[in-house]
Scaffold this active site. Structure first.
Site, mmCIF file in Angstrom:
data_model
loop_
_atom_site.group_PDB
_atom_site.id
_atom_site.type_symbol
_atom_site.label_atom_id
_atom_site.label_comp_id
_atom_site.label_asym_id
_atom_site.label_seq_id
_atom_site.Cartn_x
_atom_site.Cartn_y
_atom_site.Cartn_z
ATOM 1 N N LYS A 292 0.711 -1.069 0.437
ATOM 2 C CA LYS A 292 -0.121 0.230 -0.467
ATOM 3 C C LYS A 292 0.132 1.414 0.228
ATOM 4 O O LYS A 292 1.898 1.269 0.663
ATOM 5 C CB LYS A 292 -0.989 -0.200 1.417
ATOM 6 N N ASP A 297 -3.067 10.595 3.375
ATOM 7 C CA ASP A 297 -4.184 10.088 3.285
ATOM 8 C C ASP A 297 -5.565 11.468 4.039
ATOM 9 O O ASP A 297 -4.618 10.999 5.390
ATOM 10 C CB ASP A 297 -3.944 8.894 4.710
ATOM 11 N N LYS A 304 -10.037 13.555 8.920
ATOM 12 C CA LYS A 304 -8.978 12.990 9.246
ATOM 13 C C LYS A 304 -9.139 14.010 9.784
ATOM 14 O O LYS A 304 -9.116 15.462 9.663
ATOM 15 C CB LYS A 304 -8.002 12.278 9.487
ATOM 16 N N ASP A 315 1.840 7.335 5.219
ATOM 17 C CA ASP A 315 1.207 5.860 5.252
ATOM 18 C C ASP A 315 1.132 4.685 4.164
ATOM 19 O O ASP A 315 0.741 4.100 3.057
ATOM 20 C CB ASP A 315 -0.924 6.300 5.040
ATOM 21 N N ASP A 374 -12.433 6.988 4.018
ATOM 22 C CA ASP A 374 -11.119 6.731 4.994
ATOM 23 C C ASP A 374 -10.803 5.301 4.774
ATOM 24 O O ASP A 374 -9.820 4.280 5.435
ATOM 25 C CB ASP A 374 -10.542 7.038 6.329
ATOM 26 N N GLU A 376 -9.625 3.918 2.726
ATOM 27 C CA GLU A 376 -9.269 3.524 1.405
ATOM 28 C C GLU A 376 -7.306 2.523 1.105
ATOM 29 O O GLU A 376 -7.970 2.694 -0.230
ATOM 30 C CB GLU A 376 -8.769 5.600 0.602
ATOM 31 N N ARG A 378 -7.822 -0.419 1.404
ATOM 32 C CA ARG A 378 -8.398 -1.224 0.765
ATOM 33 C C ARG A 378 -8.654 -1.770 -0.428
ATOM 34 O O ARG A 378 -8.899 -2.437 -0.653
ATOM 35 C CB ARG A 378 -9.494 -2.114 2.279
#
Length: 533
Positions: A292, A297, A304, A315, A374, A376, A378
């Protein structure tokens, strides 16, 4: 979801002397990989006897927590070490220091370890010992361990890993570069026969992960990451293909494209790297590494809060682990075919951002009802796993800073591992124990799927309440991995930890490369993989 993490206050120091040129300017966008990749030099590693100790700035020695009086005779100025030991009853995991009487005033660091100590405990002790000498900025360090042969080998391996981590200079963009001396020479004193090439490859991989994860988000954007990966691929002589948004649109990778839709630039994509050992021209890899790579993010429409967003440039750590592991396997000339697939984008807020209750179709035809923007990670992994599976790897493993639930369950000391092959669970956990990068196996039973049932699509992206999200995220991802492909998912709750972890003393830990190399090369995970029809 990009897990909420404490501020990454990593010691960020890189000198002009080590790079051979000026530091990059923080305000600039990456047009080349010059400042996006670390220096490749490492300290010289040599072997010597304890008689050469007077030429060293420091000596680090690990000894049993119940040492015999004669044990210290193997060390220079043995009476000094004996006096140090006699101060009080030793305890495993503790460190003591003194100064030798030679002209150089060599700093002596004594660390104690128990007979039943784990690899993690040895690495943690080695990390403490390196931290102890940090303020002295030593340029030459002697490493030794006393005791039984197996303990000596394990102790020197831990000290070498910690020293290579401590010697590594993290990225910095200060107007005045540091001129502190760096570790230039590591000397193994009367040491056991440690595998130095393996130690170097593991350390180089770990440090690459630390470096990339620490880079600011205006430096490591998608364009810059693309360029940096291409440069690394050329240097490693591995195949490289960038699957851009146009390609992904043709492939029907709408889960990935939903996340990238709000980006200001159309530069997101999936990096595909291929390594084949000499004589192997197979299209199908033995192993597929998936990562990933969310470069920043925001949480998307479900934005967030400040503290949760602050360190979301980290991330992308999972993609760095997959990339660095492949490069380490290349360096070690591993006799296996390996692919790496890196899902690289940002998750922004904007007029084109994807929204809750949208339904998108992934590249394998599975329809997804979006619940939370959020989640995102997956989404981008769904299409990446599906595309990687088309090459029919014998074993696939992905790395992702995927859920806060894994952090809440384990803290940052361990990472979670889940698999579609329960018979591999013991080996997956054992690789964490023996590498010192510990993982805990969570269940991934099919009955969890009832929490992801959608009334309008094939699957919910996530549940509304978030209970067991690390497990449900794995069940979601399993929809994009064919049953015949053996697969493990690592939820990287250990990617960052305040104060460091094990032998790494920066908040950004580089966790994952040691684990992956142990699993692939030493545990030989492939021999236990059985393909299902």
């Amino acid at each position: 979801m990009g897990a909420s993490r404490r501020s990454a206050k990593s010691r960020i120091q890189r000198t002009k002397r080590r790079t051979g040129g000026p530091s990059a300017r923080p305000g600039s966008r990456a047009s080349d990989a010059t400042h996006l990749l670390p220096a490749t030099d490492i300290p010289t590693i040599a072997r010597a006897t304890s008689a050469d100790a007077a030429e060293l700035d420091a000596i680090l020695a690990i000894v049993p927590d119940s040492p015999t009086k004669t044990l210290f005779e193997q060390l220079p100025e043995s009476e000094r070490w004996q006096e140090l030991n006699d101060r009080s009853k030793p305890r495993s995991g503790t460190v003591r220091t003194t100064v030798l009487a030679n002209r150089r005033q060599t700093y002596a660091v004594l660390g104690y370890i128990g007979a039943q100590a784990t690899t993690f405990e040895r690495l943690a002790l080695a990390g403490r010992m390196l931290k102890e000498i940090g303020a002295r900025n030593p340029e030459s360090i002697g490493l030794t361990t006393l005791g039984e042969a197996s303990a000596v080998r394990a102790g020197v391996d831990a000290l070498l890993a910690a020293a290579l981590a401590s010697a590594f200079q993290m990225p910095a963009f200060r107007s005045r570069a540091s001129d502190d001396p760096a570790i230039r020479r590591l000397v193994l004193l009367d040491a056991a026969d440690v595998d130095i090439p393996y130690a170097i490859a593991a350390a180089r991989g770990t440090n690459l992960v630390r470096w990339l994860t620490a880079l600011p988000p205006n430096m490591l954007d998608a364009q810059g990451y693309h360029t940096a990966i291409a440069k690394l691929a050329r240097a490693g002589k591995v195949g490289f293909q960038w699957l851009d948004e146009q390609f992904l649109r043709r492939a029907g990778a709408n889960a990935f494209l939903a996340v990238s839709a709000a980006n200001a630039k159309r530069d997101a994509g999936i990096a595909h790297l291929t390594y084949r050992p000499p004589g192997n021209k197979s299209r199908a890899p033995d192993i597929a590494l998936v990562g990933k790579g969310i470069l920043f993010d925001t949480g998307g429409v479900n934005v967030k809060p400040h503290r949760s967003m602050l360190d979301m440039h980290t991330d992308m750590s999972g993609s760095a682990v997959a990339l660095a592991t492949l490069l380490a396997l290349v360096e070690l000339k591993a006799p296996i075919a390996v692919d790496a697939w890196l899902a690289i984008t940002e998750n922004h807020v904007g007029p084109n951002a994807y929204r809750p209750q949208e339904v998108v179709t992934a590249s394998n035809g599975v329809t997804i009802q979006v619940i939370h923007t959020d989640a995102e990670g997956r989404m981008v992994l769904a299409d990446t796993l599906a595309l990687a599976s088309q090459r029919q790897p014998r074993f696939m493993i992905d790395f992702a800073t995927l859920t806060g639930a894994a952090v809440y369950s384990l803290t940052e000391r361990m990472s979670g591992v889940l698999t579609n092959r329960p018979e591999l669970a013991t080996q997956l956990v054992e690789a964490g124990r023996t590498s010192g990068e510990r993982v805990w196996n969570f269940p991934s039973d099919p009955d969890y799927d009832s929490d992801l049932e959608s009334k309008i699509a094939d699957v919910l992206q996530c549940s509304v309440d978030g209970k067991g999200d690390h497990i449900l995220a794995t069940r979601f991802l399993s929809r994009f991995v064919p049953e015949e492909v053996a697969w493990a998912h690592v939820d990287l709750s250990s990617a960052t930890r305040s104060g460091g972890l094990g032998h790494v003393n920066t908040d950004i830990t580089g966790f994952g490369v040691r684990y992956a190399l142990e699993l692939i090369l030493k545990q030989d995970i492939l021999q236990d993989v059985v393909r299902r029809k």
